[in-house]
Design a protein around this motif. Structure first.
Motif, PDB file in Angstrom:
ATOM      1  N   VAL A  22      14.809 -15.146 -16.946  1.00  0.00           N
ATOM      2  CA  VAL A  22      14.342 -13.740 -16.772  1.00  0.00           C
ATOM      3  C   VAL A  22      15.468 -12.998 -17.327  1.00  0.00           C
ATOM      4  O   VAL A  22      16.658 -13.288 -16.810  1.00  0.00           O
ATOM      5  N   LEU A  60      10.757 -12.191 -20.431  1.00  0.00           N
ATOM      6  CA  LEU A  60      10.471 -13.251 -19.668  1.00  0.00           C
ATOM      7  C   LEU A  60      10.228 -14.466 -20.472  1.00  0.00           C
ATOM      8  O   LEU A  60       9.559 -14.284 -21.689  1.00  0.00           O
ATOM      9  N   GLY A  94       8.932  -7.185 -21.614  1.00  0.00           N
ATOM     10  CA  GLY A  94       8.829  -6.415 -20.628  1.00  0.00           C
ATOM     11  C   GLY A  94       9.917  -5.720 -20.214  1.00  0.00           C
ATOM     12  O   GLY A  94      11.026  -5.955 -20.786  1.00  0.00           O
ATOM     13  N   SER A  95       9.704  -4.939 -19.106  1.00  0.00           N
ATOM     14  CA  SER A  95      10.888  -4.146 -18.789  1.00  0.00           C
ATOM     15  C   SER A  95      10.963  -4.407 -17.263  1.00  0.00           C
ATOM     16  O   SER A  95      10.264  -4.174 -16.421  1.00  0.00           O
ATOM     17  N   PHE A  96      12.083  -5.329 -16.761  1.00  0.00           N
ATOM     18  CA  PHE A  96      12.460  -5.764 -15.490  1.00  0.00           C
ATOM     19  C   PHE A  96      13.617  -5.412 -14.925  1.00  0.00           C
ATOM     20  O   PHE A  96      13.993  -5.953 -14.050  1.00  0.00           O
ATOM     21  N   SER A 120      13.164  -4.601 -11.107  1.00  0.00           N
ATOM     22  CA  SER A 120      11.888  -4.942 -10.666  1.00  0.00           C
ATOM     23  C   SER A 120      11.937  -5.767  -9.550  1.00  0.00           C
ATOM     24  O   SER A 120      13.039  -5.936  -8.692  1.00  0.00           O
ATOM     25  N   GLU A 121      10.756  -5.812  -8.933  1.00  0.00           N
ATOM     26  CA  GLU A 121      10.736  -6.651  -7.498  1.00  0.00           C
ATOM     27  C   GLU A 121      10.765  -7.930  -8.052  1.00  0.00           C
ATOM     28  O   GLU A 121       9.864  -8.652  -8.746  1.00  0.00           O
ATOM     29  N   THR A 181       7.980 -10.338 -10.292  1.00  0.00           N
ATOM     30  CA  THR A 181       8.394 -10.633 -11.503  1.00  0.00           C
ATOM     31  C   THR A 181       8.456 -12.454 -11.842  1.00  0.00           C
ATOM     32  O   THR A 181       8.134 -12.882 -12.758  1.00  0.00           O
ATOM     33  N   ARG A 236       4.951 -13.775 -12.041  1.00  0.00           N
ATOM     34  CA  ARG A 236       4.455 -13.681 -13.301  1.00  0.00           C
ATOM     35  C   ARG A 236       5.248 -14.743 -14.367  1.00  0.00           C
ATOM     36  O   ARG A 236       4.717 -15.225 -15.479  1.00  0.00           O
ATOM     37  N   LEU A 237       6.560 -15.154 -14.015  1.00  0.00           N
ATOM     38  CA  LEU A 237       7.206 -16.029 -14.635  1.00  0.00           C
ATOM     39  C   LEU A 237       6.594 -17.559 -14.441  1.00  0.00           C
ATOM     40  O   LEU A 237       6.389 -18.286 -15.433  1.00  0.00           O
ATOM     41  N   LEU A 245      19.219  -6.413 -13.272  1.00  0.00           N
ATOM     42  CA  LEU A 245      17.840  -6.707 -12.649  1.00  0.00           C
ATOM     43  C   LEU A 245      17.676  -5.729 -11.330  1.00  0.00           C
ATOM     44  O   LEU A 245      16.583  -5.486 -10.849  1.00  0.00           O
ATOM     45  N   TRP A 250      18.727  -7.379  -8.598  1.00  0.00           N
ATOM     46  CA  TRP A 250      18.424  -8.433  -7.644  1.00  0.00           C
ATOM     47  C   TRP A 250      19.644  -9.214  -7.029  1.00  0.00           C
ATOM     48  O   TRP A 250      20.677  -9.113  -7.538  1.00  0.00           O
TER      49      TRP A 250
END
Length: 411
Positions: free
Chosen positions: A106, A111, A130-132, A135-136, A140, A143-144, A185, A187
Protein backbone atom coordinates in the motif's frame (compact mmCIF):
# COMPACT_ATOMS: atom_id res chain seq x y z
CA UNK A 1 -2.29 -23.67 -6.17
CA UNK A 2 -2.17 -24.37 -2.46
CA UNK A 3 -1.13 -22.36 0.58
CA UNK A 4 1.87 -22.82 2.81
CA UNK A 5 2.43 -25.97 4.86
CA UNK A 6 2.37 -25.53 8.63
CA UNK A 7 5.64 -24.34 10.15
CA UNK A 8 7.93 -27.02 11.56
CA UNK A 9 6.91 -27.97 15.07
CA UNK A 10 9.24 -27.12 17.92
CA UNK A 11 10.70 -30.05 19.77
CA UNK A 12 8.66 -30.48 22.98
CA UNK A 13 11.57 -32.21 24.64
CA UNK A 14 14.20 -34.84 24.04
CA UNK A 15 12.96 -37.17 21.27
CA UNK A 16 12.87 -40.91 21.71
CA UNK A 17 16.33 -42.28 21.13
CA UNK A 18 18.09 -39.49 23.05
CA UNK A 19 20.16 -36.52 21.96
CA UNK A 20 21.76 -38.32 19.03
CA UNK A 21 18.48 -38.42 17.14
CA UNK A 22 17.92 -34.71 17.76
CA UNK A 23 21.43 -34.02 16.51
CA UNK A 24 20.87 -36.09 13.38
CA UNK A 25 17.62 -34.23 12.69
CA UNK A 26 19.20 -30.80 13.15
CA UNK A 27 22.17 -31.73 10.95
CA UNK A 28 19.81 -32.91 8.22
CA UNK A 29 17.82 -29.66 8.41
CA UNK A 30 21.01 -27.60 8.24
CA UNK A 31 22.28 -29.62 5.28
CA UNK A 32 18.99 -29.25 3.42
CA UNK A 33 19.22 -25.50 3.90
CA UNK A 34 22.85 -25.44 2.76
CA UNK A 35 22.12 -27.37 -0.44
CA UNK A 36 19.10 -25.18 -1.23
CA UNK A 37 21.11 -22.02 -0.59
CA UNK A 38 23.98 -23.23 -2.77
CA UNK A 39 21.72 -23.87 -5.75
CA UNK A 40 19.77 -20.63 -5.32
CA UNK A 41 22.94 -18.53 -4.99
CA UNK A 42 24.26 -19.70 -8.35
CA UNK A 43 23.58 -17.57 -11.41
CA UNK A 44 23.65 -20.72 -13.55
CA UNK A 45 22.17 -24.20 -13.02
CA UNK A 46 24.50 -26.50 -11.10
CA UNK A 47 24.92 -30.26 -10.92
CA UNK A 48 24.90 -32.47 -7.86
CA UNK A 49 28.66 -32.88 -8.21
CA UNK A 50 29.15 -29.10 -8.24
CA UNK A 51 26.97 -28.76 -5.15
CA UNK A 52 29.03 -31.45 -3.42
CA UNK A 53 32.23 -29.59 -4.27
CA UNK A 54 30.93 -26.26 -3.02
CA UNK A 55 29.51 -27.65 0.23
CA UNK A 56 32.25 -30.23 1.02
CA UNK A 57 29.60 -32.95 1.34
CA UNK A 58 29.84 -36.37 -0.22
CA UNK A 59 28.06 -36.86 -3.54
CA UNK A 60 25.79 -39.50 -2.05
CA UNK A 61 24.72 -37.16 0.75
CA UNK A 62 24.07 -34.33 -1.70
CA UNK A 63 22.12 -36.62 -4.01
CA UNK A 64 19.87 -37.76 -1.17
CA UNK A 65 19.24 -34.19 0.00
CA UNK A 66 18.59 -32.98 -3.54
CA UNK A 67 16.01 -35.73 -4.05
CA UNK A 68 14.17 -34.50 -0.96
CA UNK A 69 14.32 -30.86 -2.03
CA UNK A 70 13.11 -31.67 -5.53
CA UNK A 71 10.27 -33.70 -4.06
CA UNK A 72 9.31 -30.73 -1.90
CA UNK A 73 9.41 -28.30 -4.82
CA UNK A 74 12.26 -26.24 -3.37
CA UNK A 75 14.53 -27.28 -6.26
CA UNK A 76 13.83 -28.35 -9.83
CA UNK A 77 15.75 -30.62 -12.17
CA UNK A 78 16.22 -29.55 -15.77
CA UNK A 79 16.80 -31.80 -18.73
CA UNK A 80 20.30 -33.39 -18.61
CA UNK A 81 22.91 -31.57 -20.67
CA UNK A 82 25.30 -33.06 -23.17
CA UNK A 83 28.73 -34.34 -22.22
CA UNK A 84 31.87 -35.12 -24.15
CA UNK A 85 33.43 -37.30 -21.48
CA UNK A 86 32.55 -40.61 -19.93
CA UNK A 87 29.41 -41.28 -17.97
CA UNK A 88 25.94 -39.85 -18.06
CA UNK A 89 25.42 -36.13 -18.59
CA UNK A 90 24.84 -34.10 -15.45
CA UNK A 91 21.29 -33.08 -14.51
CA UNK A 92 21.21 -29.34 -13.85
CA UNK A 93 19.51 -28.04 -10.70
CA UNK A 94 17.68 -24.72 -10.36
CA UNK A 95 15.50 -23.07 -7.73
CA UNK A 96 11.98 -24.45 -7.72
CA UNK A 97 9.17 -23.00 -9.78
CA UNK A 98 6.48 -24.61 -7.61
CA UNK A 99 7.10 -22.55 -4.46
CA UNK A 100 6.19 -18.87 -4.45
CA UNK A 101 5.16 -16.05 -2.13
CA UNK A 102 2.70 -13.18 -2.28
CA UNK A 103 3.95 -9.63 -1.83
CA UNK A 104 1.53 -6.76 -1.25
CA UNK A 105 2.05 -3.02 -0.99
CA UNK A 106 0.00 0.00 0.00
CA UNK A 107 1.47 3.32 -1.09
CA UNK A 108 0.02 6.80 -1.09
CA UNK A 109 -0.35 6.51 -4.87
CA UNK A 110 -1.06 2.85 -5.61
CA UNK A 111 -1.89 -0.66 -4.41
CA UNK A 112 0.10 -3.65 -5.60
CA UNK A 113 0.07 -7.44 -5.42
CA UNK A 114 2.80 -9.64 -6.86
CA UNK A 115 3.65 -13.34 -6.65
CA UNK A 116 7.33 -14.29 -7.00
CA UNK A 117 8.66 -17.84 -7.24
CA UNK A 118 11.98 -19.15 -5.96
CA UNK A 119 13.58 -18.31 -9.30
CA UNK A 120 12.73 -14.65 -8.72
CA UNK A 121 10.12 -14.53 -11.48
CA UNK A 122 6.86 -12.61 -11.17
CA UNK A 123 4.29 -15.27 -12.02
CA UNK A 124 1.29 -12.99 -11.40
CA UNK A 125 0.93 -9.30 -10.53
CA UNK A 126 -1.31 -6.24 -10.46
CA UNK A 127 -0.57 -2.58 -9.73
CA UNK A 128 -3.60 -0.34 -9.25
CA UNK A 129 -3.04 3.44 -9.15
CA UNK A 130 -5.07 5.57 -6.78
CA UNK A 131 -4.92 8.23 -4.10
CA UNK A 132 -4.72 6.79 -0.60
CA UNK A 133 -3.47 9.78 1.40
CA UNK A 134 -5.82 10.07 4.36
CA UNK A 135 -7.77 7.02 3.21
CA UNK A 136 -9.86 4.85 5.49
CA UNK A 137 -7.74 1.77 6.33
CA UNK A 138 -10.64 -0.71 6.27
CA UNK A 139 -11.79 0.29 2.81
CA UNK A 140 -8.30 0.46 1.35
CA UNK A 141 -7.30 -2.92 2.78
CA UNK A 142 -10.53 -4.46 1.49
CA UNK A 143 -9.63 -3.17 -1.97
CA UNK A 144 -6.14 -4.59 -1.57
CA UNK A 145 -7.61 -7.97 -0.61
CA UNK A 146 -9.70 -8.05 -3.79
CA UNK A 147 -6.63 -7.15 -5.85
CA UNK A 148 -4.63 -9.89 -4.13
CA UNK A 149 -7.34 -12.46 -4.73
CA UNK A 150 -7.27 -11.65 -8.45
CA UNK A 151 -3.51 -12.17 -8.50
CA UNK A 152 -3.69 -15.41 -6.55
CA UNK A 153 -6.31 -16.69 -9.01
CA UNK A 154 -3.76 -16.14 -11.81
CA UNK A 155 -1.08 -18.29 -10.16
CA UNK A 156 -0.44 -21.45 -12.22
CA UNK A 157 -1.77 -24.76 -10.89
CA UNK A 158 0.67 -26.70 -8.74
CA UNK A 159 2.37 -23.59 -7.31
CA UNK A 160 2.23 -23.37 -3.50
CA UNK A 161 2.35 -20.08 -1.64
CA UNK A 162 4.93 -19.99 1.13
CA UNK A 163 3.46 -16.92 2.79
CA UNK A 164 2.41 -13.33 2.28
CA UNK A 165 3.98 -10.00 3.18
CA UNK A 166 2.65 -6.45 3.12
CA UNK A 167 4.88 -3.40 2.60
CA UNK A 168 3.65 -0.20 4.26
CA UNK A 169 5.23 3.28 4.28
CA UNK A 170 5.73 3.71 8.01
CA UNK A 171 6.79 2.28 11.35
CA UNK A 172 6.01 -1.39 11.85
CA UNK A 173 6.30 -3.42 15.05
CA UNK A 174 9.40 -5.67 15.28
CA UNK A 175 7.23 -8.80 14.99
CA UNK A 176 5.62 -7.51 11.77
CA UNK A 177 2.14 -7.74 13.29
CA UNK A 178 1.23 -4.08 13.77
CA UNK A 179 1.49 -0.83 11.85
CA UNK A 180 2.35 1.83 14.40
CA UNK A 181 2.30 4.91 12.18
CA UNK A 182 2.16 5.72 8.46
CA UNK A 183 2.12 9.55 8.30
CA UNK A 184 1.48 9.90 4.58
CA UNK A 185 -1.44 7.50 4.68
CA UNK A 186 -2.78 8.96 7.92
CA UNK A 187 -2.90 5.46 9.44
CA UNK A 188 -1.86 4.31 12.89
CA UNK A 189 -2.28 1.41 15.31
CA UNK A 190 -3.40 -1.28 12.87
CA UNK A 191 -3.05 -4.86 14.11
CA UNK A 192 -3.53 -8.39 12.84
CA UNK A 193 -7.30 -8.17 13.18
CA UNK A 194 -7.35 -5.27 10.70
CA UNK A 195 -5.34 -7.03 8.00
CA UNK A 196 -6.80 -8.78 4.94
CA UNK A 197 -6.73 -12.57 4.80
CA UNK A 198 -5.72 -13.86 1.35
CA UNK A 199 -5.61 -17.57 0.45
CA UNK A 200 -5.86 -18.37 4.14
CA UNK A 201 -2.83 -16.22 4.98
CA UNK A 202 -2.50 -13.08 7.09
CA UNK A 203 0.35 -11.02 5.60
CA UNK A 204 3.40 -10.18 7.69
CA UNK A 205 3.99 -6.43 7.74
CA UNK A 206 7.21 -4.65 6.87
CA UNK A 207 8.50 -1.18 6.18
CA UNK A 208 8.26 -0.41 2.47
CA UNK A 209 11.79 0.94 2.07
CA UNK A 210 13.36 -1.96 4.00
CA UNK A 211 11.55 -4.43 1.78
CA UNK A 212 12.31 -2.52 -1.43
CA UNK A 213 16.00 -2.54 -0.50
CA UNK A 214 15.88 -6.34 -0.66
CA UNK A 215 15.35 -6.10 -4.41
CA UNK A 216 18.79 -4.48 -4.66
CA UNK A 217 20.53 -6.74 -2.16
CA UNK A 218 19.10 -9.83 -3.91
CA UNK A 219 18.51 -10.30 -7.62
CA UNK A 220 16.53 -13.46 -6.81
CA UNK A 221 15.78 -15.40 -3.61
CA UNK A 222 19.11 -16.39 -2.08
CA UNK A 223 21.16 -14.80 -4.88
CA UNK A 224 23.02 -11.63 -3.84
CA UNK A 225 23.17 -8.50 -5.94
CA UNK A 226 26.38 -6.67 -6.81
CA UNK A 227 26.04 -4.23 -3.89
CA UNK A 228 26.38 -5.48 -0.32
CA UNK A 229 26.68 -2.19 1.59
CA UNK A 230 24.45 0.74 0.65
CA UNK A 231 21.82 3.24 1.71
CA UNK A 232 18.52 2.83 -0.13
CA UNK A 233 16.09 5.71 -0.66
CA UNK A 234 12.54 5.03 -1.75
CA UNK A 235 11.09 8.14 -3.33
CA UNK A 236 7.32 8.33 -3.57
CA UNK A 237 4.93 10.72 -1.81
CA UNK A 238 7.18 10.24 1.20
CA UNK A 239 10.85 9.29 1.35
CA UNK A 240 11.67 5.98 2.97
CA UNK A 241 15.14 4.71 3.66
CA UNK A 242 17.01 1.56 4.54
CA UNK A 243 20.61 0.79 5.45
CA UNK A 244 22.05 -2.50 4.15
CA UNK A 245 25.29 -3.96 5.52
CA UNK A 246 26.79 -7.18 4.23
CA UNK A 247 23.68 -7.79 2.14
CA UNK A 248 21.37 -7.64 5.17
CA UNK A 249 19.21 -4.80 6.41
CA UNK A 250 20.21 -2.95 9.55
CA UNK A 251 16.82 -2.53 11.25
CA UNK A 252 17.92 -0.97 14.52
CA UNK A 253 16.82 -1.91 18.03
CA UNK A 254 13.08 -1.71 17.29
CA UNK A 255 13.17 -2.20 13.52
CA UNK A 256 12.64 1.49 12.85
CA UNK A 257 16.04 2.48 11.45
CA UNK A 258 16.22 4.16 8.07
CA UNK A 259 13.54 6.87 8.39
CA UNK A 260 15.66 9.18 6.27
CA UNK A 261 12.63 11.04 4.96
CA UNK A 262 12.13 12.52 8.41
CA UNK A 263 15.69 13.70 8.94
CA UNK A 264 15.70 17.49 9.14
CA UNK A 265 17.24 19.43 6.27
CA UNK A 266 16.28 22.84 7.67
CA UNK A 267 14.56 23.33 11.06
CA UNK A 268 12.92 26.45 9.63
CA UNK A 269 11.63 24.52 6.64
CA UNK A 270 8.04 23.57 5.77
CA UNK A 271 5.92 21.61 8.26
CA UNK A 272 5.70 17.84 7.83
CA UNK A 273 2.73 15.53 8.58
CA UNK A 274 4.97 13.73 11.07
CA UNK A 275 4.85 16.81 13.31
CA UNK A 276 8.37 18.08 12.62
CA UNK A 277 9.56 20.76 10.20
CA UNK A 278 11.99 20.81 7.30
CA UNK A 279 12.00 17.01 6.79
CA UNK A 280 13.74 15.66 3.69
CA UNK A 281 10.50 14.47 2.13
CA UNK A 282 9.18 18.06 2.18
CA UNK A 283 11.87 18.75 -0.44
CA UNK A 284 12.13 15.54 -2.48
CA UNK A 285 8.84 13.70 -1.93
CA UNK A 286 6.70 13.30 -5.04
CA UNK A 287 4.23 16.07 -4.29
CA UNK A 288 6.90 18.48 -3.06
CA UNK A 289 9.15 17.89 -6.05
CA UNK A 290 6.36 18.15 -8.63
CA UNK A 291 5.02 21.31 -7.00
CA UNK A 292 8.46 22.92 -6.97
CA UNK A 293 8.84 22.03 -10.65
CA UNK A 294 5.53 23.69 -11.50
CA UNK A 295 3.94 20.39 -12.55
CA UNK A 296 0.50 19.08 -11.55
CA UNK A 297 0.18 16.40 -8.83
CA UNK A 298 -0.84 13.89 -11.49
CA UNK A 299 2.46 14.26 -13.37
CA UNK A 300 4.78 11.28 -13.55
CA UNK A 301 8.49 10.93 -13.01
CA UNK A 302 8.86 10.76 -16.77
CA UNK A 303 7.03 14.09 -17.11
CA UNK A 304 9.48 15.58 -14.63
CA UNK A 305 12.48 14.16 -16.48
CA UNK A 306 11.15 15.34 -19.86
CA UNK A 307 10.66 18.88 -18.57
CA UNK A 308 14.19 18.96 -17.17
CA UNK A 309 15.73 17.63 -20.38
CA UNK A 310 13.79 20.26 -22.31
CA UNK A 311 15.59 22.88 -20.22
CA UNK A 312 12.60 24.15 -18.23
CA UNK A 313 14.20 26.50 -15.67
CA UNK A 314 11.61 25.87 -12.93
CA UNK A 315 12.09 22.11 -13.17
CA UNK A 316 15.86 22.40 -13.21
CA UNK A 317 15.75 24.63 -10.12
CA UNK A 318 13.53 22.07 -8.34
CA UNK A 319 16.00 19.29 -9.10
CA UNK A 320 18.93 21.40 -7.89
CA UNK A 321 17.07 22.05 -4.65
CA UNK A 322 16.31 18.34 -4.31
CA UNK A 323 19.95 17.41 -4.92
CA UNK A 324 21.03 19.91 -2.24
CA UNK A 325 18.56 18.51 0.32
CA UNK A 326 19.58 14.94 -0.45
CA UNK A 327 23.25 15.90 -0.22
CA UNK A 328 22.81 17.44 3.23
CA UNK A 329 21.07 14.36 4.65
CA UNK A 330 23.00 11.63 2.85
CA UNK A 331 26.38 13.13 3.67
CA UNK A 332 25.42 12.82 7.32
CA UNK A 333 24.53 9.16 6.77
CA UNK A 334 27.84 8.50 4.99
CA UNK A 335 29.82 10.26 7.72
CA UNK A 336 28.11 8.36 10.52
CA UNK A 337 27.89 4.89 8.96
CA UNK A 338 30.78 4.79 6.44
CA UNK A 339 28.57 3.50 3.61
CA UNK A 340 29.60 5.38 0.46
CA UNK A 341 26.99 3.87 -1.88
CA UNK A 342 23.51 5.31 -2.33
CA UNK A 343 20.73 3.61 -4.29
CA UNK A 344 17.59 5.54 -5.23
CA UNK A 345 14.26 3.98 -6.09
CA UNK A 346 10.74 5.03 -7.04
CA UNK A 347 10.38 8.54 -8.42
CA UNK A 348 14.00 9.29 -7.56
CA UNK A 349 15.10 6.43 -9.80
CA UNK A 350 13.13 7.92 -12.69
CA UNK A 351 15.10 11.16 -12.43
CA UNK A 352 18.25 9.59 -11.01
CA UNK A 353 20.46 10.41 -13.97
CA UNK A 354 19.45 14.08 -13.66
CA UNK A 355 20.04 14.23 -9.90
CA UNK A 356 23.23 12.17 -9.82
CA UNK A 357 25.91 14.67 -10.97
CA UNK A 358 24.91 17.45 -8.58
CA UNK A 359 24.10 15.06 -5.72
CA UNK A 360 27.47 13.35 -6.01
CA UNK A 361 29.08 16.79 -6.02
CA UNK A 362 27.38 17.69 -2.72
CA UNK A 363 28.46 14.34 -1.26
CA UNK A 364 32.07 14.85 -2.30
CA UNK A 365 32.02 18.23 -0.57
CA UNK A 366 30.26 17.17 2.62
CA UNK A 367 31.40 13.57 3.19
CA UNK A 368 34.64 13.49 5.15
CA UNK A 369 35.87 10.27 3.52
CA UNK A 370 35.18 11.43 -0.04
CA UNK A 371 38.84 12.27 -0.62
CA UNK A 372 39.67 8.57 -0.46
CA UNK A 373 36.37 6.86 -1.38
CA UNK A 374 34.00 9.09 -3.29
CA UNK A 375 30.31 8.34 -2.61
CA UNK A 376 28.47 7.02 -5.65
CA UNK A 377 24.79 7.19 -6.50
CA UNK A 378 23.00 4.54 -8.56
CA UNK A 379 19.46 3.68 -9.50
CA UNK A 380 17.60 0.72 -8.04
CA UNK A 381 15.79 0.37 -11.35
CA UNK A 382 12.24 1.30 -12.17
CA UNK A 383 10.52 -1.80 -10.78
CA UNK A 384 6.97 -0.72 -9.94
CA UNK A 385 6.05 -1.44 -6.33
CA UNK A 386 9.48 -2.72 -5.30
CA UNK A 387 8.17 -3.08 -1.75
CA UNK A 388 5.77 -5.80 -2.89
CA UNK A 389 8.63 -7.71 -4.49
CA UNK A 390 10.69 -7.32 -1.33
CA UNK A 391 7.81 -8.62 0.80
CA UNK A 392 7.66 -11.76 -1.33
CA UNK A 393 11.46 -12.15 -1.20
CA UNK A 394 11.36 -12.03 2.59
CA UNK A 395 8.82 -14.88 2.74
CA UNK A 396 10.87 -16.96 0.29
CA UNK A 397 14.00 -16.37 2.38
CA UNK A 398 12.23 -18.18 5.20
CA UNK A 399 11.66 -21.17 2.91
CA UNK A 400 15.36 -21.36 2.04
CA UNK A 401 16.33 -21.03 5.70
CA UNK A 402 13.98 -23.88 6.75
CA UNK A 403 13.23 -26.05 3.70
CA UNK A 404 12.58 -29.14 5.85
CA UNK A 405 8.98 -28.01 6.35
CA UNK A 406 8.38 -28.12 2.62
CA UNK A 407 10.02 -31.48 2.26
CA UNK A 408 7.86 -32.88 5.06
CA UNK A 409 4.66 -31.38 3.60
CA UNK A 410 5.27 -32.98 0.22
CA UNK A 411 6.13 -36.44 1.54
Amino acid sequence: MSSAPPPPARWPGRPAGGASRATQSSVREANLALVAATVCASAEPVSRAEVAGRTAMTRSTVSRLVDELVGGGVLDELEPGTTTGRGRPATPLTPGARVAALGLQVDAGFLAARVLDLRGRAVAERVAPGSFVGSEPAGTLARLRRLAEEVVADVPPGVRLAGAGLALPGLVSPAGTELLLAPNLGWSDLGVADLPVVAGMVPRLGNEADLAARTVAQVAPGRPGHLTDFVYLSGEVGIGGSVVLGGAGMPGRHGWAGEIGHVTVDPAGPPCPCGSTGCLERYVGREALLSAAGLPPTATGRDLADAARAGDPTTLAALRRAAWALGVVLAGVVNVLDIPAVVVGGLLAEVGDLLRPELEGHLRTRALSARWVAPVVSSGGEIPAAGASGAALRELAAVLAHPAAWVAAAS
